[in-house]
Motif scaffolding. Sequence first.
Motif, PDB file in Angstrom:
ATOM      1  N   ALA A 195       0.811  -1.214   0.000  1.00 42.16           N
ATOM      2  CA  ALA A 195       0.000   0.000   0.000  1.00 42.16           C
ATOM      3  C   ALA A 195       0.842   1.261   0.000  1.00 42.16           C
ATOM      4  O   ALA A 195       0.407   2.305  -0.500  1.00 42.16           O
ATOM      5  N   THR A 196       2.034   1.175   0.549  1.00 42.04           N
ATOM      6  CA  THR A 196       2.850   2.383   0.681  1.00 42.04           C
ATOM      7  C   THR A 196       4.199   2.286  -0.022  1.00 42.04           C
ATOM      8  O   THR A 196       4.946   3.261  -0.058  1.00 42.04           O
ATOM      9  N   ASN A 197       4.512   1.119  -0.578  1.00 37.90           N
ATOM     10  CA  ASN A 197       5.790   0.951  -1.260  1.00 37.90           C
ATOM     11  C   ASN A 197       5.746   1.683  -2.603  1.00 37.90           C
ATOM     12  O   ASN A 197       4.791   1.529  -3.374  1.00 37.90           O
ATOM     13  N   ALA A 198       6.786   2.456  -2.878  1.00 36.11           N
ATOM     14  CA  ALA A 198       6.789   3.268  -4.106  1.00 36.11           C
ATOM     15  C   ALA A 198       6.711   2.415  -5.357  1.00 36.11           C
ATOM     16  O   ALA A 198       6.230   2.869  -6.394  1.00 36.11           O
ATOM     17  N   THR A 199       7.187   1.174  -5.290  1.00 35.41           N
ATOM     18  CA  THR A 199       7.162   0.292  -6.462  1.00 35.41           C
ATOM     19  C   THR A 199       6.127  -0.825  -6.294  1.00 35.41           C
ATOM     20  O   THR A 199       6.273  -1.896  -6.887  1.00 35.41           O
ATOM     21  N   GLY A 200       5.110  -0.558  -5.509  1.00 40.00           N
ATOM     22  CA  GLY A 200       4.030  -1.532  -5.354  1.00 40.00           C
ATOM     23  C   GLY A 200       4.510  -2.820  -4.721  1.00 40.00           C
ATOM     24  O   GLY A 200       5.073  -2.814  -3.622  1.00 40.00           O
ATOM     25  N   LEU A 201       4.323  -3.930  -5.406  1.00 36.91           N
ATOM     26  CA  LEU A 201       4.698  -5.243  -4.872  1.00 36.91           C
ATOM     27  C   LEU A 201       6.096  -5.659  -5.318  1.00 36.91           C
ATOM     28  O   LEU A 201       6.483  -6.810  -5.125  1.00 36.91           O
ATOM     29  N   GLU A 202       6.823  -4.737  -5.909  1.00 36.26           N
ATOM     30  CA  GLU A 202       8.150  -5.080  -6.410  1.00 36.26           C
ATOM     31  C   GLU A 202       9.234  -4.578  -5.466  1.00 36.26           C
ATOM     32  O   GLU A 202       9.148  -3.473  -4.925  1.00 36.26           O
ATOM     33  N   LEU A 203      10.247  -5.408  -5.295  1.00 35.36           N
ATOM     34  CA  LEU A 203      11.386  -5.074  -4.455  1.00 35.36           C
ATOM     35  C   LEU A 203      12.499  -4.473  -5.316  1.00 35.36           C
ATOM     36  O   LEU A 203      12.413  -4.508  -6.547  1.00 35.36           O
ATOM     37  N   PRO A 204      13.540  -3.953  -4.705  1.00 40.43           N
ATOM     38  CA  PRO A 204      14.643  -3.404  -5.508  1.00 40.43           C
ATOM     39  C   PRO A 204      15.313  -4.504  -6.341  1.00 40.43           C
ATOM     40  O   PRO A 204      15.375  -5.657  -5.936  1.00 40.43           O
ATOM     41  N   TYR A 205      15.797  -4.094  -7.492  1.00 39.36           N
ATOM     42  CA  TYR A 205      16.479  -5.025  -8.394  1.00 39.36           C
ATOM     43  C   TYR A 205      17.979  -4.718  -8.426  1.00 39.36           C
ATOM     44  O   TYR A 205      18.400  -3.595  -8.169  1.00 39.36           O
ATOM     45  N   PHE A 206      18.758  -5.743  -8.765  1.00 36.54           N
ATOM     46  CA  PHE A 206      20.208  -5.576  -8.896  1.00 36.54           C
ATOM     47  C   PHE A 206      20.686  -6.390 -10.095  1.00 36.54           C
ATOM     48  O   PHE A 206      19.964  -7.242 -10.618  1.00 36.54           O
ATOM     49  N   SER A 207      21.914  -6.139 -10.506  1.00 41.38           N
ATOM     50  CA  SER A 207      22.525  -6.886 -11.605  1.00 41.38           C
ATOM     51  C   SER A 207      23.547  -7.857 -11.045  1.00 41.38           C
ATOM     52  O   SER A 207      24.155  -7.606  -9.995  1.00 41.38           O
ATOM     53  N   PHE A 208      23.738  -8.951 -11.759  1.00 37.00           N
ATOM     54  CA  PHE A 208      24.685  -9.988 -11.319  1.00 37.00           C
ATOM     55  C   PHE A 208      25.683 -10.256 -12.432  1.00 37.00           C
ATOM     56  O   PHE A 208      25.292 -10.521 -13.581  1.00 37.00           O
ATOM     57  N   VAL A 209      26.963 -10.192 -12.097  1.00 38.32           N
ATOM     58  CA  VAL A 209      28.028 -10.381 -13.081  1.00 38.32           C
ATOM     59  C   VAL A 209      28.784 -11.662 -12.758  1.00 38.32           C
ATOM     60  O   VAL A 209      29.139 -11.900 -11.599  1.00 38.32           O
ATOM     61  N   GLN A 210      28.981 -12.495 -13.761  1.00 39.86           N
ATOM     62  CA  GLN A 210      29.826 -13.673 -13.577  1.00 39.86           C
ATOM     63  C   GLN A 210      30.823 -13.743 -14.722  1.00 39.86           C
ATOM     64  O   GLN A 210      30.459 -13.581 -15.890  1.00 39.86           O
ATOM     65  N   GLN A 211      32.075 -13.973 -14.352  1.00 40.66           N
ATOM     66  CA  GLN A 211      33.148 -13.918 -15.343  1.00 40.66           C
ATOM     67  C   GLN A 211      34.173 -15.025 -15.080  1.00 40.66           C
ATOM     68  O   GLN A 211      34.489 -15.336 -13.933  1.00 40.66           O
ATOM     69  N   ILE A 212      34.656 -15.602 -16.164  1.00 39.65           N
ATOM     70  CA  ILE A 212      35.834 -16.463 -16.130  1.00 39.65           C
ATOM     71  C   ILE A 212      36.763 -15.974 -17.223  1.00 39.65           C
ATOM     72  O   ILE A 212      36.415 -15.980 -18.407  1.00 39.65           O
ATOM     73  N   ARG A 213      37.914 -15.475 -16.827  1.00 39.96           N
ATOM     74  CA  ARG A 213      38.911 -14.916 -17.754  1.00 39.96           C
ATOM     75  C   ARG A 213      38.298 -13.860 -18.659  1.00 39.96           C
ATOM     76  O   ARG A 213      38.291 -14.011 -19.901  1.00 39.96           O
ATOM     77  N   PRO A 214      37.719 -12.816 -18.089  1.00 34.78           N
ATOM     78  CA  PRO A 214      37.122 -11.779 -18.935  1.00 34.78           C
ATOM     79  C   PRO A 214      38.186 -11.116 -19.806  1.00 34.78           C
ATOM     80  O   PRO A 214      39.348 -11.045 -19.430  1.00 34.78           O
ATOM     81  N   GLY A 215      37.758 -10.686 -20.948  1.00 32.89           N
ATOM     82  CA  GLY A 215      38.680 -10.056 -21.886  1.00 32.89           C
ATOM     83  C   GLY A 215      38.504 -10.684 -23.257  1.00 32.89           C
ATOM     84  O   GLY A 215      37.443 -11.214 -23.584  1.00 32.89           O
TER      85      GLY A 215
END
Lengths: 61, 342
Positions: free
Chosen positions: B112-132
């Motif tokens: 009722a009071t959450n600015a994004t309704g029923l959604e929680l904050p989102y984040f990004s996930f990075v996975q790397q093996i020998r990037p480049g």
Amino acid sequence: MKENVMDWVFMQSPQGEVREVEATTEALTPLMVAGWHQVPAPAASTGPVAQKPAAPAVEEK
Amino acid sequence: MANINELMEGWGFGKQTAIGTANAGTAIWRHTNLNTKPWAKVPVNEDDRAEIGKGHEFPTQLFRSHYNMPPFELSKYASSEFLAWAMCFSLGNVTLTGSGPYTYVIVPALGATNATGLELPYFSFVQQIRPGGSAVLDEMLVGCAVKSWKLSIKNSPGRASAMCSVECVTTGQYTSPSAITLPAVSTPHEFNAGMITALTFNGINYLSGGSAKQFVSMDASWENNFRPGFFPGSGSQDGYQIQGRFEWGDRAFAVQFVVRVQTGSTEYATLINLTTGTATFTVTRDANNSFSMLIQKMGFSVAELGNTDGIVTLQITGVQLYDATNGLVTMTIITPITGICQ
């Protein structure tokens, strides 16, 4: 813009009221449960600011 | 070929501005993970075997369907940084104060009071093996959310006595290569059971006094029960539909703990009398690193007699009641890191 300072924080109610409250778990919990959320400190007023009258010069003896 | 030890994982400690907008590199930290599996991407194809009119029952054609991304576990020793992150992204209503260390006060958001309704904050996930230029793996999953967490405390030495695992979900949107240069791996300020400074459940203090030697273990967990996020306009990647939102369903907060039975144990009486009270769990490493979980009103629903390693014990299942003024639970975390979930 004025920053939130340690121990005090600006909170806004769902109706838009902004209040500066003590940043303790006890003070924040009921507000947050009631839907208040943290907001940046309101900008300082840009209008004329009343100044204290200048202190009278003290004559050296 | 690469060994799994080469896998580097980083994820947003800051929140994304929108579900489809990736974290900037400056809001991504890098941590180790006890879960040794990378986050798999699972594109799902479908076929036409169910359609009649082909003259037979066999499939003749493939179609791209959707990205069915399995949940991914971040399993770590409990630390002020990781607990702050987990609680902020799983509960959603965060107040940040201080100028170092920083204090996070967190309660479950209400729709009722959450600015994004029923959604929680989102984040990004990075996975790397020998990037480049010759990367084995380099991708950033965009639009991740915390589905659940589990906090486990037990009588044992070392970091394994205080563990936190977080289950994450993601939309299916990704970028590869990630274009992210991960920072050096963080050194979190970890806790262990010896650092517990408050341990009171429903009026029974298991840290000092007559019940001081009773406590054996505790498991607390949170589940957001996200609803599937496929809907008209949810988006696509590589021709596969992706999810465009994670809305919490009926959330569940569970607490179980095990205590030794002794003369005068009051757990049964507390259960039978429907006694309720606050529950406080605090672990303090130093002035800059602490975690406190304040359950506003706890009752006991089950007290099951058993044994743990030969000692007679009770396994208590708590019922966390919603208090009209103070809600369900308040997490207070002090940590040196600012900007978590900001």
